[in-house]
Design an enzyme around this catalytic site. Structure first.
Site, PDB file in Angstrom:
ATOM      1  N   CYS A   1       0.121   0.304  -4.602  1.00 45.37           N
ATOM      2  CA  CYS A   1       0.214  -1.123  -4.941  1.00 45.37           C
ATOM      3  C   CYS A   1      -1.152  -1.800  -4.790  1.00 45.37           C
ATOM      4  O   CYS A   1      -2.013  -1.594  -5.638  1.00 45.37           O
ATOM      5  CB  CYS A   1       1.317  -1.779  -4.118  1.00 45.37           C
ATOM      6  SG  CYS A   1       2.009  -3.194  -4.992  1.00 45.37           S
TER       7      CYS A   1
ATOM      8  N   HIS B   1       5.923   1.578  -5.281  1.00 46.07           N
ATOM      9  CA  HIS B   1       5.972   2.070  -3.896  1.00 46.07           C
ATOM     10  C   HIS B   1       6.778   3.363  -3.822  1.00 46.07           C
ATOM     11  O   HIS B   1       7.990   3.320  -3.593  1.00 46.07           O
ATOM     12  CB  HIS B   1       6.635   1.023  -2.990  1.00 46.07           C
ATOM     13  CG  HIS B   1       5.818  -0.208  -2.812  1.00 46.07           C
ATOM     14  ND1 HIS B   1       5.011  -0.412  -1.716  1.00 46.07           N
ATOM     15  CD2 HIS B   1       5.665  -1.284  -3.602  1.00 46.07           C
ATOM     16  CE1 HIS B   1       4.396  -1.583  -1.838  1.00 46.07           C
ATOM     17  NE2 HIS B   1       4.787  -2.127  -2.969  1.00 46.07           N
TER      18      HIS B   1
ATOM     19  N   GLU C   1       6.908   5.430  -1.518  1.00 48.29           N
ATOM     20  CA  GLU C   1       7.382   5.691  -0.145  1.00 48.29           C
ATOM     21  C   GLU C   1       8.836   5.282   0.059  1.00 48.29           C
ATOM     22  O   GLU C   1       9.533   5.869   0.883  1.00 48.29           O
ATOM     23  CB  GLU C   1       6.477   4.990   0.884  1.00 48.29           C
ATOM     24  CG  GLU C   1       6.537   3.469   0.939  1.00 48.29           C
ATOM     25  CD  GLU C   1       5.614   2.764  -0.035  1.00 48.29           C
ATOM     26  OE1 GLU C   1       5.228   3.379  -1.050  1.00 48.29           O
ATOM     27  OE2 GLU C   1       5.288   1.577   0.196  1.00 48.29           O
TER      28      GLU C   1
END
Ligand code: GLN
Length: 549
Positions: A382, A508, A510
């Site tokens: 990001c 993202h 993650e």
């Protein structure tokens, strides 16, 4: 009928209610029950999206674009299933709903009160998840600690639900602390007794006690806790400190937490939990063959919870690579061109974290420059991806004023700029580009090879984007947009040619890494760190041999 389990907390915060709730859910899921977890947060913010990470850790984002508590990240990582807005409700959201209904005249002139209107809304939100028989079991974690003023309406709502549904359909698991007094060499049960007493003053009694402790609880102590807290002795569960949160489901299985809950809910207990994949992961985590060092460059690094999902994704990816990932936190505010070499030279890979605002931004850019020039594996997430674009524009494309208009609204070289639809938005909270969006990858890109597909979907949380006006200049210099939104053409992934691993992602990754499905980008990133380390070691060895020859 759907059964409901509530997880409450006593004595102190930070006992790990989220992990206990997730572990219990995992065990029930592994026995074949369709299980989901919900979290109620007793604060007045409508969601944690507007909270500073120093206050509340990372803001987790779901597929449907809800900005939620980081515990939902644990739920997804453990259960390997998606959660949604319905899985995280705050007091602010409850009140907002009730007040909006009052303004619509829905209460027909009645006085709107905490009981019944707020408690009814809490109950409705619990039952909503059990609708359509989608789940056999709904676990609801109540944030905060019993005794907090703001938790009272939740305790009352659970009391009512238990009364309405009966003890065999509605269970309360209370997580508490049995402190060990070193001077007296004794475990103390009094705080637990007090916390149960406090709950009982509000008409609610726990069915199961999970006791966090540093020392094992013997049978006498368990009996004492059971007697004074009014639970059966087999419902006193010992929760010893664990070396990793991922061991907790197995420990809870040994302690029979799942079994006692099922018995009390009068549900079948015949099938043992199947945790084969989970155990494989734990084994790899426990016996790594190598170790890599990854630098995490961010401005919240002193607070581990601020980058929770990134750290967990690295643990998953490390296990997949049979390698321990040591994360070195590097504060971007204190990183400069001059200190970069010194601070970064021992790293096998560099990850530049997401974030907002200008603090520490130049340090992030310096770290990215170091990774690009020295060919250190780099993953930018990001803001990390946005700053990779800024660094390349400044140092390769000859645009000294290049920046994101977030940090420099007046620059003529805004390689990162605000998305068109964001320009008219003034309200904060839930107004960013949030949730899952499709992304199409170039077939010959590194990203496509990593994902094993050219069609992916990833979660977003940002207002700014790559300025497509500069796309050609970047591409001609070897900085290639390799992933784009198929509908809007927004750039979602950038890669640098002639670099062993240099990937920036606007989304993202993650958030989607789980124990059973480690995220491919993180797996590849840690794989690249391993290769970088081997090459460095080989180079050092050659040098050593040459100097000895
Ligand atoms: N501040 C940047 C934006 O809003 C990046 C956000 C992030 O890193 N999550 O676009």
């Amino acid at each position: 009928m759907t059964k409901y389990i509530f997880v409450t907390g006593g004595v102190t915060s930070s006992l790990g209610k989220g992990i206990i709730a997730a572990s219990l859910a995992k065990l029930l899921q592994a026995r074949g029950f369709r299980t989901t977890i919900q979290k109620f947060d007793p604060y007045i913010n409508v969601d944690p999206g507007t909270l500073n990470p120093y206050e509340h850790g990372e803001c987790y984002v779901t597929e449907d674009g809800a900005e939620t508590d980081l515990d939902l990240g644990h739920y997804e990582r453990y259960l390997n299933t998606y959660t949604s807005q319905a899985n995280n409700v705050t007091t602010g959201r409850i009140y907002q709903h009730v007040i909006n209904r009052e303004r619509e005249g829905a209460y027909l002139g009645k006085t709107v009160q905490v009981i019944p209107h707020i408690t009814d809304e809490i109950k409705r939100r619990v039952l909503l998840l059990g609708e359509d028989k989608k789940y056999d079991i709904v676990i609801t974690e109540l944030g905060g600690t019993v005794g907090d003023i703001e938790s009272l309406p939740y305790i009352e709502a659970v009391r009512q639900l238990k009364w309405e549904m009966g003890n065999s359909n509605c269970l309360v698991v209370h997580l508490t602390l049995i402190p060990y007094l070193r001077a007296a060499k004794e475990l103390k049960t009094k705080p637990t007794q007090h916390s149960v007493k406090m709950m009982s003053e509000h008409g609610l009694l726990p069915d199961v006690l999970v006791c966090r402790t540093e020392e094992p609880l013997n049978d006498d102590l368990k009996r004492k806790v059971a007697l004074f807290c009014n639970v059966t002795q087999d419902a006193v569960i010992e929760a010893l400190d664990a070396d990793t949160i991922y061991r907790v489901p197995l420990e809870m299985m040994t302690e029979k937490l799942d079994l006692i809950c099922l018995q009390k809910l009068q549900m079948p207990t015949g099938i043992e939990p199947d945790l084969t994949k989970w155990k494989e992961f734990l084994n790899k985590l426990r016996y790594p063959k190598t170790k890599v060092t990854v630098g995490l460059i961010g401005k919240y690094v002193e607070l581990q919870d601020a980058y929770k999902s990134i750290l967990e994704a690295m643990i998953h990816a490390g296990a997949m690579n049979e390698c321990k990932v040591e994360v070195v936190n590097i504060h971007s505010e204190y990183l400069t061109k001059e200190t970069a070499q010194d601070k970064l030279q021992k790293l096998d890979a560099i990850l530049v974290a997401p974030g907002f605002g200008s603090r520490g931004i130049e340090g992030k850019i310096d770290a990215i420059r170091y990774a690009r020039v020295n060919k250190v594996p780099f993953l930018g997430i990001c803001l990390g991806m946005q700053m990779a674009c800024v660094e390349f524009a400044r140092n390769v494309l000859g645009m000294p004023l290049a920046h994101s208009t977030e940090m420099d609204p007046d620059t003529d070289q805004g390689v990162i700029c605000m998305m068109e639809e964001q320009k008219s938005i003034t309200q904060k909270g839930g107004t960013m580009r949030l949730g899952s969006y499709d992304c199409t990858l170039l077939p010959d890109s590194k990203a496509a090879a990593i994902y094993g597909s050219t069609a992916i979907a990833e979660r977003h949380r940002h207002r700014y984007e790559f300025n497509s006006q500069y796309e050609k200049a970047f591409e001609e210099a070897g900085f290639v947009p390799t992933g784009k939104n198929p509908k809007t053409n927004l750039v979602e992934i950038v890669e640098l040619k002639d670099h062993p691993f240099y990937i920036g992602v606007q989304f993202h990754p993650e958030y989607k890494s789980t124990v059973e499905n480690p995220h491919p980008l993180f797996v590849a990133f840690i794989g690249a760190a391993k290769v970088a380390q081997e090459q460095r070691n080989a180079a050092t060895k050659r040098l050593f041999e040459k100097s000895n020859a």
